[in-house]
Motif scaffolding. Structure first.
Motif, PDB file in Angstrom:
ATOM      1  N   TRP A 220       0.849  -1.176   0.000  1.00  0.00           N
ATOM      2  CA  TRP A 220       0.000   0.000   0.000  1.00  0.00           C
ATOM      3  C   TRP A 220       0.891   1.235   0.000  1.00  0.00           C
ATOM      4  CZ3 TRP A 220      -2.691   3.070   4.170  1.00  0.00           C
ATOM      5  CH2 TRP A 220      -3.713   3.845   3.625  1.00  0.00           C
ATOM      6  N   LYS A 221       0.840   2.090   1.012  1.00  0.00           N
ATOM      7  CA  LYS A 221       1.679   3.283   1.056  1.00  0.00           C
ATOM      8  C   LYS A 221       2.903   3.105   1.945  1.00  0.00           C
ATOM      9  CE  LYS A 221      -2.144   6.489   0.184  1.00  0.00           C
ATOM     10  NZ  LYS A 221      -2.863   7.695   0.651  1.00  0.00           N
ATOM     11  N   THR A 222       3.229   1.878   2.302  1.00  0.00           N
ATOM     12  CA  THR A 222       4.330   1.613   3.225  1.00  0.00           C
ATOM     13  C   THR A 222       5.456   0.872   2.519  1.00  0.00           C
ATOM     14  OG1 THR A 222       3.566  -0.562   3.983  1.00  0.00           O
ATOM     15  CG2 THR A 222       2.593   1.376   5.029  1.00  0.00           C
ATOM     16  N   ASN A 223       6.643   0.958   3.114  1.00  0.00           N
ATOM     17  CA  ASN A 223       7.773   0.113   2.738  1.00  0.00           C
ATOM     18  C   ASN A 223       8.030  -0.856   3.881  1.00  0.00           C
ATOM     19  OD1 ASN A 223       8.420   1.255   0.172  1.00  0.00           O
ATOM     20  ND2 ASN A 223       9.290   3.021   1.224  1.00  0.00           N
ATOM     21  N   GLN A 224       8.051  -2.140   3.569  1.00  0.00           N
ATOM     22  CA  GLN A 224       8.187  -3.180   4.579  1.00  0.00           C
ATOM     23  C   GLN A 224       9.541  -3.885   4.419  1.00  0.00           C
ATOM     24  OE1 GLN A 224       5.532  -3.971   6.755  1.00  0.00           O
ATOM     25  NE2 GLN A 224       4.101  -2.503   5.842  1.00  0.00           N
ATOM     26  N   THR A 225      10.117  -4.279   5.544  1.00  0.00           N
ATOM     27  CA  THR A 225      11.375  -5.040   5.532  1.00  0.00           C
ATOM     28  C   THR A 225      11.279  -6.179   6.531  1.00  0.00           C
ATOM     29  OG1 THR A 225      12.648  -3.044   4.988  1.00  0.00           O
ATOM     30  CG2 THR A 225      13.869  -4.933   5.788  1.00  0.00           C
ATOM     31  N   LEU A 226      11.552  -7.383   6.050  1.00  0.00           N
ATOM     32  CA  LEU A 226      11.667  -8.556   6.911  1.00  0.00           C
ATOM     33  C   LEU A 226      13.137  -8.969   6.928  1.00  0.00           C
ATOM     34  CD1 LEU A 226       8.592 -10.669   5.712  1.00  0.00           C
ATOM     35  CD2 LEU A 226       8.745  -9.224   7.748  1.00  0.00           C
ATOM     36  N   LYS A 227      13.643  -9.282   8.123  1.00  0.00           N
ATOM     37  CA  LYS A 227      15.080  -9.534   8.241  1.00  0.00           C
ATOM     38  C   LYS A 227      15.363 -10.641   9.251  1.00  0.00           C
ATOM     39  CE  LYS A 227      19.365  -7.087   9.561  1.00  0.00           C
ATOM     40  NZ  LYS A 227      19.916  -5.772   9.970  1.00  0.00           N
ATOM     41  N   TRP A 228      16.295 -11.499   8.885  1.00  0.00           N
ATOM     42  CA  TRP A 228      16.881 -12.438   9.849  1.00  0.00           C
ATOM     43  C   TRP A 228      18.353 -12.087  10.015  1.00  0.00           C
ATOM     44  CZ3 TRP A 228      21.115 -15.622   9.174  1.00  0.00           C
ATOM     45  CH2 TRP A 228      21.443 -16.397  10.289  1.00  0.00           C
ATOM     46  N   GLU A 229      18.820 -12.105  11.265  1.00  0.00           N
ATOM     47  CA  GLU A 229      20.223 -11.771  11.532  1.00  0.00           C
ATOM     48  C   GLU A 229      20.791 -12.730  12.563  1.00  0.00           C
ATOM     49  OE1 GLU A 229      22.858  -7.795  12.463  1.00  0.00           O
ATOM     50  OE2 GLU A 229      20.938  -8.032  13.507  1.00  0.00           O
ATOM     51  N   GLY A 230      21.957 -13.240  12.263  1.00  0.00           N
ATOM     52  CA  GLY A 230      22.718 -14.025  13.225  1.00  0.00           C
ATOM     53  C   GLY A 230      24.051 -13.347  13.463  1.00  0.00           C
ATOM     54  N   VAL A 231      24.353 -13.022  14.717  1.00  0.00           N
ATOM     55  CA  VAL A 231      25.560 -12.248  15.006  1.00  0.00           C
ATOM     56  C   VAL A 231      26.254 -12.772  16.262  1.00  0.00           C
ATOM     57  CG1 VAL A 231      24.144 -10.493  16.161  1.00  0.00           C
ATOM     58  CG2 VAL A 231      26.460  -9.917  15.462  1.00  0.00           C
ATOM     59  N   TRP A 232      27.539 -12.936  16.151  1.00  0.00           N
ATOM     60  CA  TRP A 232      28.393 -13.315  17.278  1.00  0.00           C
ATOM     61  C   TRP A 232      28.993 -12.034  17.819  1.00  0.00           C
ATOM     62  CZ3 TRP A 232      33.905 -15.613  16.354  1.00  0.00           C
ATOM     63  CH2 TRP A 232      34.572 -15.728  17.579  1.00  0.00           C
ATOM     64  N   ARG A 233      28.655 -11.717  19.077  1.00  0.00           N
ATOM     65  CA  ARG A 233      29.066 -10.455  19.679  1.00  0.00           C
ATOM     66  C   ARG A 233      30.108 -10.696  20.762  1.00  0.00           C
ATOM     67  NH1 ARG A 233      23.147  -7.950  20.874  1.00  0.00           N
ATOM     68  NH2 ARG A 233      23.131  -9.710  22.318  1.00  0.00           N
ATOM     69  N   GLU A 234      31.157  -9.885  20.706  1.00  0.00           N
ATOM     70  CA  GLU A 234      32.239  -9.950  21.698  1.00  0.00           C
ATOM     71  C   GLU A 234      32.344  -8.588  22.376  1.00  0.00           C
ATOM     72  OE1 GLU A 234      37.058 -10.838  21.955  1.00  0.00           O
ATOM     73  OE2 GLU A 234      36.006 -10.935  20.036  1.00  0.00           O
ATOM     74  N   LEU A 235      32.130  -8.551  23.672  1.00  0.00           N
ATOM     75  CA  LEU A 235      32.179  -7.315  24.444  1.00  0.00           C
ATOM     76  C   LEU A 235      33.389  -7.333  25.363  1.00  0.00           C
ATOM     77  CD1 LEU A 235      28.425  -6.986  25.510  1.00  0.00           C
ATOM     78  CD2 LEU A 235      29.547  -5.989  23.519  1.00  0.00           C
ATOM     79  N   GLY A 236      34.060  -6.191  25.454  1.00  0.00           N
ATOM     80  CA  GLY A 236      35.212  -6.063  26.340  1.00  0.00           C
ATOM     81  C   GLY A 236      35.320  -4.640  26.852  1.00  0.00           C
ATOM     82  N   SER A 237      35.955  -4.469  27.980  1.00  0.00           N
ATOM     83  CA  SER A 237      36.108  -3.129  28.554  1.00  0.00           C
ATOM     84  C   SER A 237      37.226  -2.376  27.844  1.00  0.00           C
ATOM     85  CB  SER A 237      36.401  -3.218  30.056  1.00  0.00           C
ATOM     86  OG  SER A 237      37.552  -4.010  30.288  1.00  0.00           O
ATOM     87  N   LEU A 258      14.694 -12.326  14.444  1.00  0.00           N
ATOM     88  CA  LEU A 258      13.815 -11.980  13.328  1.00  0.00           C
ATOM     89  C   LEU A 258      13.269 -10.588  13.589  1.00  0.00           C
ATOM     90  CD1 LEU A 258      11.817 -15.333  13.063  1.00  0.00           C
ATOM     91  CD2 LEU A 258      13.609 -14.560  11.500  1.00  0.00           C
ATOM     92  N   SER A 259      13.256  -9.744  12.581  1.00  0.00           N
ATOM     93  CA  SER A 259      12.765  -8.383  12.773  1.00  0.00           C
ATOM     94  C   SER A 259      11.902  -7.955  11.601  1.00  0.00           C
ATOM     95  CB  SER A 259      13.930  -7.403  12.968  1.00  0.00           C
ATOM     96  OG  SER A 259      14.742  -7.357  11.810  1.00  0.00           O
ATOM     97  N   HIS A 260      11.067  -6.969  11.875  1.00  0.00           N
ATOM     98  CA  HIS A 260      10.176  -6.404  10.858  1.00  0.00           C
ATOM     99  C   HIS A 260      10.168  -4.891  11.028  1.00  0.00           C
ATOM    100  CE1 HIS A 260       6.123  -4.722   9.893  1.00  0.00           C
ATOM    101  NE2 HIS A 260       6.408  -5.270   8.739  1.00  0.00           N
ATOM    102  N   ALA A 261      10.222  -4.184   9.929  1.00  0.00           N
ATOM    103  CA  ALA A 261      10.173  -2.724   9.950  1.00  0.00           C
ATOM    104  C   ALA A 261       9.153  -2.236   8.936  1.00  0.00           C
ATOM    105  CB  ALA A 261      11.543  -2.127   9.649  1.00  0.00           C
ATOM    106  N   MET A 262       8.413  -1.214   9.317  1.00  0.00           N
ATOM    107  CA  MET A 262       7.442  -0.578   8.427  1.00  0.00           C
ATOM    108  C   MET A 262       7.716   0.922   8.414  1.00  0.00           C
ATOM    109  SD  MET A 262       3.301  -0.192   8.681  1.00  0.00           S
ATOM    110  CE  MET A 262       3.470   1.194   9.801  1.00  0.00           C
ATOM    111  N   VAL A 263       7.748   1.515   7.237  1.00  0.00           N
ATOM    112  CA  VAL A 263       8.041   2.943   7.088  1.00  0.00           C
ATOM    113  C   VAL A 263       7.004   3.577   6.173  1.00  0.00           C
ATOM    114  CG1 VAL A 263       9.720   4.665   6.340  1.00  0.00           C
ATOM    115  CG2 VAL A 263      10.520   2.539   7.383  1.00  0.00           C
ATOM    116  N   ILE A 264       6.436   4.688   6.633  1.00  0.00           N
ATOM    117  CA  ILE A 264       5.606   5.562   5.794  1.00  0.00           C
ATOM    118  C   ILE A 264       6.276   6.930   5.812  1.00  0.00           C
ATOM    119  CG2 ILE A 264       3.340   6.596   5.436  1.00  0.00           C
ATOM    120  CD1 ILE A 264       2.127   4.335   7.051  1.00  0.00           C
ATOM    121  N   ASP A 265       6.683   7.413   4.653  1.00  0.00           N
ATOM    122  CA  ASP A 265       7.444   8.659   4.582  1.00  0.00           C
ATOM    123  C   ASP A 265       6.882   9.540   3.480  1.00  0.00           C
ATOM    124  OD1 ASP A 265       9.285  10.661   4.741  1.00  0.00           O
ATOM    125  OD2 ASP A 265      11.059   9.387   4.518  1.00  0.00           O
TER     126      ASP A 265
END
Length: 469
Positions: A220-237, A258-265
């Motif tokens: 319709w008047k929106t832009n939709q995004t479906l996304k899958w992400e796999g990320v290995w995160r390493e945190l250190g001081s 899993l994420s979903h984004a909707m944008v109307i601009d």
């Protein structure tokens, strides 16, 4: 860090429109003034043939979708308009360096008296192109080097490698982008990346190694995004002075989400709009596709812009977000929201409000932020019609709050905490628009509602970025 909200690092946007000449920047071809123009405007014509000259590795079936509307034209002006629109579509594919249009009367035995031939003369991009540019993020800059293989398989696919070196972040990644023929807005992309960032307000260093797959499509008047992400995160001081809470957060984690984004601009500009509105809604669910991190995350952004008298603009914006842990584990510092700084609550130091431990800011699980702005031309309008139009005077009022979800029981207790101890600020300054890439702000800020542990920037504050409250 790519956004104001979240701590987790974002890979470079390695797909989509490229810098340089875009379809929207190209002016419509002027109609030559001829004595017969009035006759031709009203005369019915038939587009008999459409030629595309200059093709090498590009498949013709891809382009047939982009030029189909030319055959539906029924007069000369309509032919020129539809041909120009087709030219814009061809340039938007990102596979041609140049596209020119030639309209002529039909020739040959089967030529009709009112028949026309339309020819698109195209020049394909090289098989391998390189680029060097700078990119402005939220109060940070980066040098970006890229290699691109446009039109890899002949149907507007794109393979891109980018390396970015910035003041707080270094990243590199490989991206493959494929649009659906005839529907460029429907596309699939796959990214493999590594991002390393330093966040001095939290005394933490984060390295992300990940892979993601995205599906983008209009609805319709929106832009939709479906996304899958796999990320290995390493945190250190970052150093020996990091707080105990930061040291507890250090280590490795694996996030699959899993994420979903909707944008109307509907804004006329994403950098300094004069009219229109924006609605962004984003949700992310982690843990159900693997990994050792589980949460539900929701956030939104609303912006409204209204032109007023004397070439001034009134703008209002509202942000908000909620992070809910799933299971017994607490949320990770890399997933929480952050607030404060020249791109959000002005008058406060970058991401330096809310929960903290020994001067290290830990982020929050729920937040809101609102802004009211008045943009006016410079006094006495110096440089009007030229360079001076890139500058605007800026009056603002910002407010917001950030906290965790452990302040009592039930949503009423959380809402009450968000309504207490509100940080806010007001001030004025100068805004400079850098084309459609970024904007710069120099403001004189007066912070109010300061809470214990908050870091403020009372007086002049400089900000650079693409997304402002």
């Amino acid at each position: 860090m790519g956004t104001v909200h979240a701590r987790s690092l974002d890979p470079l946007p390695m797909h989509g429109p490229e810098l340089g000449v875009q379809a929207d920047d190209i002016e419509a071809p002027e109609i030559e003034q001829e004595p017969k123009q009035e006759v031709l405007e009203n005369k019915d014509v038939v587009v008999q043939r459409v030629h595309i000259d200059g093709l090498g590795r590009t498949k013709e079936d891809l382009l047939s979708y982009e030029i189909a509307e030319v055959f539906r034209a029924n007069n000369l002006i309509d032919v020129m308009r539809r041909s120009h629109e087709a030219r814009q579509k061809l340039l938007r594919l990102g596979i041609f360096r140049k596209v020119e249009v030639v309209i002529d009367t039909s020739q040959g035995e089967d030529a009709l008296p009112n028949g026309l031939d339309v020819t698109f003369e195209v020049t394909e991009l090289r098989r391998l192109t390189g680029s060097y540019n700078t990119m402005v993020g939220n109060n940070e800059g980066s040098m970006v080097l890229g290699l691109k293989l446009p039109n890899v398989f002949g149907r507007a696919e794109k393979l891109t490698f980018q390396f970015s070196y910035g003041t707080k972040e270094t990243s590199y990644g490989l991206s493959f982008f494929k649009p659906q023929p005839g529907h460029f807005e429907r596309n699939v992309s796959v990214n493999v990346y590594k991002v390393t960032g330093q966040f001095p307000w939290s005394s933490i260093r984060e390295t992300d190694r990940g892979i993601s797959a995205e599906l983008g499509f209009p609805l319709w008047k929106t832009n939709q995004t479906l996304k899958w992400e796999g990320v290995w995160r390493e945190l250190g001081s970052l150093g020996q002075t990091a707080s105990f809470a930061i040291r507890e957060e250090s280590g490795h984690s694996l996030k699959s989400s899993l994420s979903h984004a909707m944008v109307i601009d509907s804004r006329n500009s994403s950098i300094l709009p004069r009219k229109g509105g924006l609605l962004k809604i984003h949700q992310e669910l982690a843990g159900y596709t693997g990994g050792d991190t589980s949460f539900l995350k929701e956030d939104f952004e609303i912006q409204l812009n209204k032109s007023l008298i004397w070439d001034s603009v009134l703008s209002a914006s509202l942000w908000g977000g909620l992070l809910l842990p799933i299971g017994d584990k607490t949320t990770c510092i890399a997933d929480r929201f952050y607030l404060g700084g020249p791109t959000s609550i002005r008058g406060f130091s970058m991401y330096s409000m809310g929960p903290q431990s020994d001067g290290d800011y830990l982020g929050g699980e729920v937040y809101w932020a609102g802004g009211l702005h008045l943009y006016t031309p410079l006094p006495f309008r110096p440089g009007r019609g030229g360079f001076g139009d890139l500058f605007r005077t800026h009056f603002f009022l910002n407010a917001g709050n950030l906290c965790n979800l452990n302040y009592g029981e039930g949503p009423q207790a959380h809402l009450k905490k968000l309504a207490e101890c509100i940080r806010w600020s007001y001030g004025l300054g100068i805004v400079l628009r850098l084309g459609n890439i970024a904007r710069l702000e120099l403001n004189y800020c007066i912070p109010m509602g300061v809470q214990s542990g908050d870091r403020i920037c009372d007086g002049f504050q400089f900000g650079a970025g693409i997304r402002f409250l």
